[in-house]
Design a protein around this motif. Sequence first.
Motif, PDB file in Angstrom:
ATOM      1  N   GLU A  10       0.906  -1.100   0.128  1.00 27.92           N
ATOM      2  CA  GLU A  10       0.126   0.197   0.059  1.00 27.92           C
ATOM      3  C   GLU A  10       0.920   1.145  -0.026  1.00 27.92           C
ATOM      4  OE1 GLU A  10      -3.511   2.361   2.976  1.00 27.92           O
ATOM      5  OE2 GLU A  10      -2.612   0.174   3.186  1.00 27.92           O
ATOM      6  N   GLU A  49       1.515  12.022   4.520  1.00 25.68           N
ATOM      7  CA  GLU A  49       1.033  13.613   4.841  1.00 25.68           C
ATOM      8  C   GLU A  49       1.239  14.142   5.921  1.00 25.68           C
ATOM      9  OE1 GLU A  49      -3.202  12.610   4.297  1.00 25.68           O
ATOM     10  OE2 GLU A  49      -3.411  12.059   2.196  1.00 25.68           O
ATOM     11  N   ASP A  66       2.173   1.732  -3.487  1.00 24.58           N
ATOM     12  CA  ASP A  66       1.382   2.305  -4.282  1.00 24.58           C
ATOM     13  C   ASP A  66       1.034   3.818  -4.121  1.00 24.58           C
ATOM     14  OD1 ASP A  66       1.101  -0.344  -5.380  1.00 24.58           O
ATOM     15  OD2 ASP A  66      -0.716  -0.740  -4.249  1.00 24.58           O
ATOM     16  N   ASN A  67       1.144   4.140  -2.782  1.00 24.22           N
ATOM     17  CA  ASN A  67       0.858   5.465  -2.435  1.00 24.22           C
ATOM     18  C   ASN A  67       1.945   6.377  -2.893  1.00 24.22           C
ATOM     19  OD1 ASN A  67      -1.681   4.984  -1.093  1.00 24.22           O
ATOM     20  ND2 ASN A  67      -0.513   4.740   0.777  1.00 24.22           N
ATOM     21  N   LYS A 101       0.677   6.378   6.013  1.00 25.52           N
ATOM     22  CA  LYS A 101       1.059   5.423   5.009  1.00 25.52           C
ATOM     23  C   LYS A 101       1.206   6.268   3.757  1.00 25.52           C
ATOM     24  CE  LYS A 101      -0.864   1.169   7.069  1.00 25.52           C
ATOM     25  NZ  LYS A 101      -2.011   0.268   6.987  1.00 25.52           N
ATOM     26  N   THR A 102       0.516   7.677   3.808  1.00 30.79           N
ATOM     27  CA  THR A 102       0.621   8.146   2.716  1.00 30.79           C
ATOM     28  C   THR A 102       1.717   9.445   2.621  1.00 30.79           C
ATOM     29  OG1 THR A 102      -1.272   9.598   3.655  1.00 30.79           O
ATOM     30  CG2 THR A 102      -1.896   7.880   2.006  1.00 30.79           C
ATOM     31  N   SER A 130       1.896   9.393  -5.653  1.00 28.25           N
ATOM     32  CA  SER A 130       2.293  10.728  -5.181  1.00 28.25           C
ATOM     33  C   SER A 130       3.243  11.390  -6.144  1.00 28.25           C
ATOM     34  CB  SER A 130       3.165  10.754  -4.023  1.00 28.25           C
ATOM     35  OG  SER A 130       4.208   9.941  -4.166  1.00 28.25           O
TER      36      SER A 130
END
Length: 871
Positions: free
Chosen positions: A642, A674, A645-646, A671-672, A650
């Motif tokens: 995940e 941010e 993929d993020n 996990k992103t 991005s």
Amino acid sequence: MSLFSISRLNLNRNNIHTPNQALEATPKYNSSILEDMFLEDTEFIDKSFSRWKELREASTLLKVWAQQRSSIYAYDCLSGFLISAILAYLLTRQQISMSMKAIQIFRVTMNFIANSELWSRGLYFPQEGQSSITKEERIQFKKSFPVVICNPSGRFNLAFRISRIGFAELQDEAALTLKCLEKCKDGGFEEIFMTKIDYAAKYDYCIRINLKGKKEAYALGFCSDNECWRIYEEKVHGILTKGLNDRAKFIRVTWRNAESQWSVEDGMSTLDKEPLFIGISVSNVEKAFRMIDIGPNAGNSEEVQEFRKFWGEKAELRRFKDGRIAESTVWESEKWARHLILKRIVEHILTRHLSLLKENIVVAVDQLDFSLLHGAGDPISYTESLLKAFDVLSKRLRLVPDIPLKVSSVQPLNSAFRLTSAFPPEPHLLASEKNEFVKLNNAIPSCIQPLEVMIQLEGSGNWPMDEVAVEKTKSAFLLQIGESLQKLWGMTCIATEDNVDVLLSGYAFRLKILHERGLSLLSKESENGQEKRVSLTDKKLFICSQHSSMINGLQSRYPIYASVARLAKRWAASHLFSACLVEEAVELLVASVFLNPLPFNTPCSRITGFLRFLRLLSEYGWTFSSLVVDINNDLSQSDKKEITDNFVLSRKVQGENGVRPAMFIATVYDKTSEAWTGSSPSALELKRLVAYARSSANLLTKLIFQDQIGPYRWECLFRTPLNNYDAIVLLHRDKLPDPQRLLFPSEVAHGKLVVRGHASKCFQPVLLPRDLKGRPEEVKSKLLVDFDPLRFFIRDLEKEFSTTFKVWYDLLGGDAVGLTWVESYSSKKRKQEEVVEKDEYDPSKLLKSVGDAGKGFVKSIYFLKPPRLSN
């Protein structure tokens, strides 16, 4: 081969005759002659390599691997020829075969070097058509040399130069490489073949000893089996091994006694210009920072005498808690200064046994401490009182009776609680219950920064659903809690429209409530076709609490982590990166150094950890890779997919502010990427960060290896060049809230002075004794909570001039603000010049507006470079 009689060069013979010296065997000297005689006898290698491409490729890989590791690719360890000899030996032992690929051969060789029991007996090639080497000859080889790789003729040891310490380092590096092959992504290619493992980054403590003019180093003369400088290395190693005992895992002593430009014509008088270099890897931090070493019991007179002879005045007889009476050495130290204990031991034993002066011994350990000190001490020493104050506050919050929902948990969020704050707060007299300031004759700071504390309340279904109403309800709870604390325990509480601050035991605590639904509604959800979103405040609080808990746990596992994080934060701020790299991002970067140390061991000193942080920042492939920081091994394979993929997404999609995240740091709670790097650093900011980190890493490496004369010394790691900005704003130093944190007063010797301002009289960073007179309530009202003129000045600049220039600043104590023109402003400037010049695009007039925004705080503004015009 016919020049010398081989029988006269056997290991038992002496071939160096000197007056007044016993005729001992000279195996190393004899081997060096045999080496020259058998120099061209390489058929056993040529035959193996000529018909096997994969073996040649494996040899290349091994040589690249060795050359990247300066501690083993050395005169007393490994060489390219020995690598080829080891491969040839493995072939004769059928441990490698022609069906293997180059990387398989590499792996087998690493495993052989690290783990094979054959090293204890020696490596002997099979004898073809000759009688085998006798048992007595093998015993003599092992007696004469720590490592034996006998050439096929059985005449001499190819590895006669390898020392016991060098071979131990070689095996350790091979073992670490095997770990890289198993644990690192892509088979560890980057870590094994592309990472430079030099002394500065490998060892926890690096020491230079200046031996220029030190005749004792040549006391044994030049005419001996071993060179005199090699004998001196062994002497130093023996002293350090005995003195450091179990504190040290490895001690590497090397004397590169000749400069690279040295020529024979210079003679031997120049051979002591280079310092003797010592690298020490400590076994663990607890042992290295131990304050007491226990020696022999009092009854053992012979051991006691030897102990006292070695330690001198540091040896003392002590009775311990278990009733034991023994000799010991004691290294009393403040808790924050225990990293200096090993330095003190080294200086003591080397000055005592080698008759060296302390100024000739340079231990790289405390040269950067100046950046974290307040006066003569480190404010980290106040952490214990801070934690006690928080413990009192936590208990009282749980006991507050007159609120609808009880307090169920209290968690500290500020970095001071996890020991990673660059400047942990010191207790403030005006924030304590006692009125000791009434009789005070010294000035005290007028500002205090609050420390965020998160509160969770008991569960309830009566919370409102509207986001604004939730925030209002939180404020009502906080006000009621503050009133109760004030009524029940006489605590001072300060309420504003947005916050409630509590003063206790010299500290200011800012209370925050995490809404119960914030735990389950951290992202957008769909319910009955309607979108529902958790409060951004709750989301931020939850992420902060997760981050704080994880860093706390990491700090308990790696005691040196916090000091490295503090240095990293100080470095980032000193180079005006406070806006680009938030402190949580710095903590995660440093965490990665400790969690993923390969191809090194985990750092156990602040300078080594700091250097690896700089190299990680400057060398990591931010464009093509995400940095995953898995502190507690919580991430599953699906989580990692995940994150990947993020990261890929991005690089395709712009963020909310139209900027792609340039630095992607993922954790189990984010996990992103941010939370800390979603909007900064931008691509241009990261490019600048990388350049500064690379420059600092190179300078730090150079400072560890050699003494610098002139302006480029240790302090330059925290002194930023001001000519890299388009304009410089200098602030009044006596208006900074913490003027004692300023390392180097900024001066600008170039550019055009466009603004000069006078200091305001409205704000003073200190309260003088005359300001502390009056009733305690009146005096306490003069304390400014959460006031930082620099922060407010920066906020105003970014609000008013966001499309004109980028603001660079140091929130930890800098007196300079850098400005760089943004591209959008340069484009507008070009369009205006094509028509008619307007005042609003005149750089000088814009900078005067900046001066107006900071009137009373801005000392001067210098215009250095006009905006570069862009289409």
